[in-house]
Scaffold this active site. Structure first.
Site, PDB file in Angstrom:
ATOM      1  N   GLY A 162       0.760  -1.241   0.000  1.00  0.00           N
ATOM      2  CA  GLY A 162       0.000   0.000   0.000  1.00  0.00           C
ATOM      3  C   GLY A 162       0.786   1.283   0.000  1.00  0.00           C
ATOM      4  CD  GLU A 194       0.912  -9.222   1.239  1.00  0.00           C
ATOM      5  OE1 GLU A 194       0.728 -10.410   1.469  1.00  0.00           O
ATOM      6  OE2 GLU A 194      -0.024  -8.385   1.222  1.00  0.00           O
ATOM      7  NE  ARG A 207      -0.331   2.250  -5.811  1.00  0.00           N
ATOM      8  CZ  ARG A 207      -1.469   2.241  -6.532  1.00  0.00           C
ATOM      9  NH1 ARG A 207      -1.523   2.905  -7.649  1.00  0.00           N
ATOM     10  NH2 ARG A 207      -2.528   1.603  -6.093  1.00  0.00           N
ATOM     11  CB  CYS A 215     -16.420   4.665 -28.509  1.00  0.00           C
ATOM     12  SG  CYS A 215     -17.803   5.493 -29.218  1.00  0.00           S
ATOM     13  CE1 TYR A 274      -2.226  -3.390  -8.564  1.00  0.00           C
ATOM     14  CE2 TYR A 274      -1.092  -1.426  -7.804  1.00  0.00           C
ATOM     15  CZ  TYR A 274      -1.528  -2.718  -7.586  1.00  0.00           C
ATOM     16  OH  TYR A 274      -1.251  -3.340  -6.397  1.00  0.00           O
TER      17      TYR A 274
HETATM   18  N1  LLP Z   1      -1.254  -7.025  -0.577  1.00  0.00           N
HETATM   19  C1  LLP Z   1      -2.557  -7.187  -0.781  1.00  0.00           C
HETATM   20  C2  LLP Z   1      -3.263  -8.205  -0.027  1.00  0.00           C
HETATM   21  C3  LLP Z   1      -3.242  -6.407  -1.728  1.00  0.00           C
HETATM   22  O1  LLP Z   1      -4.548  -6.581  -1.903  1.00  0.00           O
HETATM   23  C4  LLP Z   1      -2.524  -5.437  -2.470  1.00  0.00           C
HETATM   24  C5  LLP Z   1      -3.206  -4.633  -3.475  1.00  0.00           C
HETATM   25  C6  LLP Z   1      -1.148  -5.306  -2.238  1.00  0.00           C
HETATM   26  C7  LLP Z   1      -0.545  -6.108  -1.278  1.00  0.00           C
HETATM   27  C8  LLP Z   1      -0.298  -4.332  -2.984  1.00  0.00           C
HETATM   28  O2  LLP Z   1      -0.696  -3.033  -2.828  1.00  0.00           O
HETATM   29  P1  LLP Z   1       0.262  -1.875  -3.389  1.00  0.00           P
HETATM   30  O3  LLP Z   1       1.552  -1.940  -2.615  1.00  0.00           O
HETATM   31  O4  LLP Z   1       0.493  -2.121  -4.824  1.00  0.00           O
HETATM   32  O5  LLP Z   1      -0.489  -0.613  -3.144  1.00  0.00           O
HETATM   33  N2  LLP Z   1      -5.791  -1.460  -9.159  1.00  0.00           N
HETATM   34  C9  LLP Z   1      -5.580  -0.504  -8.100  1.00  0.00           C
HETATM   35  C10 LLP Z   1      -4.792  -1.098  -6.971  1.00  0.00           C
HETATM   36  C11 LLP Z   1      -5.449  -2.310  -6.372  1.00  0.00           C
HETATM   37  C12 LLP Z   1      -4.620  -2.902  -5.268  1.00  0.00           C
HETATM   38  C13 LLP Z   1      -5.185  -4.169  -4.803  1.00  0.00           C
HETATM   39  N3  LLP Z   1      -4.425  -4.795  -3.775  1.00  0.00           N
HETATM   40  C14 LLP Z   1      -4.896   0.734  -8.657  1.00  0.00           C
HETATM   41  O6  LLP Z   1      -4.643   0.785  -9.852  1.00  0.00           O
HETATM   42  O7  LLP Z   1      -4.643   1.683  -7.920  1.00  0.00           O
END
Ligand code: LLP
Length: 429
Positions: A243, A285, A288, A356, A385
């Protein structure tokens, strides 16, 4: 090789982006191997080597290809997968399965079977039902499966509603109430084929403050204390999810890794000390944060439409199919007119995709120099993403993915063709 030419064109990872657009066509996803590796190394030095008993897994939903698996493996990180498809890619890339963590709020029987037969390192249980499936499959295969239980800590992340997951009203995780937790825990600890390692939470994505991690850790460690008192169960691991927010536009205040990880570790220590608990292994985890800023997308400008006293629409040869984030989350991006990098951005334009859909606007109000047909636009921070969420709306073939390394550039994923669009189709009349 485009590295040695000296032009005023916009350079990314040392490469002339206008030359790349000419050579490989547009739209084109471009990723820098060096930036990805540097991010992984920052995790190693700033987290894994700074704190004992820590693990980091890359959330592959952000960007997953077999080559990406190879990079992550060689940097020593684990992998978080969330579907049979993501697991399949990891298997095909030969990723060490003991370093794979399998997520998902509705894993199918087949997916769980696939995960257990390949001996994935952890299954993150999202619902107590899943424990019955894991038990049955593991018994059939005569295996013992290590699991974490995902909880919804009841903490809202300060982010877009669609990517906030830690609140009570969430489809993810087991709600934090005694009956549900105890049912899952007793099932897991009484099973011959399940080893409960601890708990997992993920508050949300693209977060810019650490409060919600600190609050969630306080809640989970209190849960650890209660489970120790009630069941004599000692949790060995605590997975704090991903996150961490990144830089998209000048309005963002992206924080360094340690802003998140140091506060996570301090919160774990402080709370465990207070409650007289052993410090569990802490897992992070990020997705991004590792790959987001490592990618850009190159487009070619087509129609430029000025509506006097309203706005100027600059249409590009991609948009919603290769980057649905603005339409989905109102996500903001910065962009550079790559072949006019030395020109003053003295006007405001709106960058429109070619779908479109009136909602297919990549950037409202971009500061740019005069733009004309044929210009190359580089949209920044598209590494996460974008490729993984790309689709074929309006029968649009998906772009190629180019990996830039220090000494060479290589296509990591080929551009889709019109034939590819028809590959699964049959004419049945
Ligand atoms: N761990 C779990 C259990 C998750 O559900 C996620 C993301 C992550 C780690 C990684 O999160 P990050 O570090 O990437 O923020 N499509 C959306 C993002 C969806 C994220 C879903 N889960 C976007 O484009 O912003």
């Amino acid at each position: 090789m485009n590295k040695i030419k000296h032009t005023s064109n916009y350079k990314f990872a040392g490469y002339d982006t206008v030359e790349l657009a000419k050579k490989y066509g547009t739209p084109l996803y471009v990723l820098s191997e060096e930036i990805i590796r540097n991010k992984c190394r920052e995790i190693k030095s700033g987290f894994l080597e700074s704190y004992e008993n820590t693990k980091a897994v890359y959330a592959s939903k952000a960007f997953l290809t077999m080559t990406m698996c190879k990079i992550i493996e060689s940097e020593g990180l684990g992998l978080d997968v969330v579907s049979g498809g993501e697991l399949y890619i990891a298997i095909k890339a030969g990723f060490p399965m003991e370093k794979v963590l399998f997520h998902g709020n509705n894993k199918s029987y087949d997916e769980i079977e696939m995960a257990i037969s390949h001996d994935v390192g952890r299954i993150v249980v999202d619902h107590w039902d899943e424990l019955y499936m894991i038990e049955e499959i593991a018994a059939k295969m005569n295996k013992k499966v290590k699991v974490l239980i995902r909880i919804a800590p009841g903490i809202e992340g300060n982010t877009h509603k669609y990517i906030s997951t830690g609140q009570k009203d969430s489809k993810f995780g087991i709600p934090l109430e005694k009956k549900s937790i105890d049912e899952a825990v007793t099932k897991a600890i009484n099973s011959k084929h399940i080893e409960l390692m601890g708990f997992h939470f993920h508050i949300g994505s693209n977060l810019s403050d650490n409060d919600s991690y600190i609050k969630s850790i306080e809640i989970v460690t209190r849960l650890y204390k209660r489970l120790k008192d009630d069941f004599g169960f000692i949790a060995k691991e605590l997975n704090t999810g991903g996150g961490y927010g990144i830089y998209y536009t000048n309005g963002d205040c992206a924080k360094p890794l340690r802003y998140f990880t140091d506060s996570i570790m301090k919160a774990v220590w402080d709370n465990c000390k207070l409650l007289n608990l052993d410090i569990p292994t802490v897992i992070i985890e990020p997705g991004r944060w590792i790959v987001g800023e490592a990618g850009i997308t190159l487009y070619t400008v087509g129609a430029v439409k000025e509506i006097p006293d309203v706005r100027t629409y600059v249409s590009i040869d991609g948009g919603l199919p290769d980057n649905p984030r603005p339409a989905l989350y109102n996500a903001k991006y910065e962009a550079i007119v790559a072949n006019k990098y030395d020109k003053k951005p003295d006007r405001i334009v709106t960058v429109a995709g070619k779908c479109c859909e009136s909602g297919d606007i990549l950037i409202w109000d971009l500061k740019a120099p005069e733009i004309e047909r044929g210009d190359i636009l580089a949209v920044l921070s598209t590494g996460a993403y974008n490729y993984s969420m790309a689709n074929n709306y309006n029968a649009t073939p998906r772009p190629a993915v180019l990996l830039l390394s220090k000494d060479r550039e290589r296509i990591m994923v080929e551009r889709e063709s019109y034939e590819d669009l028809l590959r699964r189709e049959r004419i049945i009349f």
